[in-house]
Enzyme design. Sequence first.
Site, short mmCIF file in Angstrom:
data_model
loop_
_atom_site.label_atom_id
_atom_site.label_comp_id
_atom_site.label_asym_id
_atom_site.label_seq_id
_atom_site.Cartn_x
_atom_site.Cartn_y
_atom_site.Cartn_z
CE1 TYR A 240 -9.05 53.16 -23.11
CE2 TYR A 240 -11.23 53.52 -24.04
CZ TYR A 240 -9.93 53.94 -23.83
OH TYR A 240 -9.51 55.14 -24.34
CE LYS A 244 -9.47 56.11 -21.09
NZ LYS A 244 -8.36 57.03 -20.70
#
Length: 394
Positions: A240, A244
């Site tokens: 993640y 991002k």
Amino acid sequence: MNAFEQNPGEEFRNSILTSIPMGLLAKPADQADAVMWLCSDQARTVTGDSAGRRGYPADKQTSRPGAAGAAPHKSSRTSQRSTYMTAHNLDFGGRVAIVTGAGQGMGRAHAKMLASRGARVVVNDLNADNATSAVAEITAGGGTAVADTNNVVTGAETIVQSAIDAWGQLDVVVNNAGINAFGTFWEMDRDTWWRVFDVTVKGVVEVSRAAMPHLIASGTGRLINISSNGLMGVPLDSAYSAGKAAVWGLSIGLAAEAREVGVQVTTLMPVAWTPMTRDAFQNPVVQEAMKENVPPEAVSAFVTYLAHQDTTTYADTFEIAGVAAGRVAIAGMERVDAVAATPEAWVEQAEALTKDGEMRVFHNASESFRDQMVHLAPELDSVLPKDAANVERV
């Protein structure tokens, strides 16, 4: 707030705490107050009116696509209300928006708020029940929406086509879809790791690529990409965090490209109480604080402001939590010089390399490159343009 916190936990805590002194409760019922603040002189002091510093001469700002005072966007929906942005009127006049991952959490809140302000919304979510219930909720409230259940990675063109088939245009895209999975990097299942990364990154890439021709044709195209302060690195969340970070880098470069064709790109790092954060924070004190101060609708107020056809706040990255927003940029400590380009010379600078000091802010690669080169060769200060790393100049 301090935009340069290196610890995501401290960053999250600051996001929560700084939302309280604003004097506006971050609850769904208070969204009118939140929107009014975001459109106020006080908010502009924080966010800045970026029109004049994004490459558009002052005398051209009212004629470029999307600027206040520009020719109104042609729409099949008629409205007797003014299309200009004010604190009391944020009307989208039937413009068409796609929100990915809109079946629950922040995405659902974004879709509902956009629809409540007169946008027609494609509610995209893999979960058909969630997508259709969100559409039903929007239509029950007098809004207009259709459901789409295509995968953002493999079905991006179909998602965009859903908007074109339904209403013949596309003006706004909110790349919100994302998933998460936790685990030690070297022990985590390889397919799971890449699935999190692919949905986070490929989903934004593919939907944006498919949407760009239509956003350009719109004349008031808005592309809002959802990143996260997790890009600074969160233990047990490497897929993640990496994803991002990739979205952030993509968005900064794309913002410079897209502004040349009248499309405004903005990146958000939101904090909100959602099913994803509910699983991430087990402490009941944190959960109660999030429920009270950072509902997803508060992020939606900022998203809706940025998505509006008359906004001039764009091409930046913002953290948003409750009713508090702040610009984010990379910051560097003071540069440390070695006496020679040898490994041994750096041994002597070990302590200096890790010492805290005055920060220098970099909004993009050009500013970082220029700072490095001028530090080494001061005579370049009067030679290198501020956009020294901009490939458009090559």
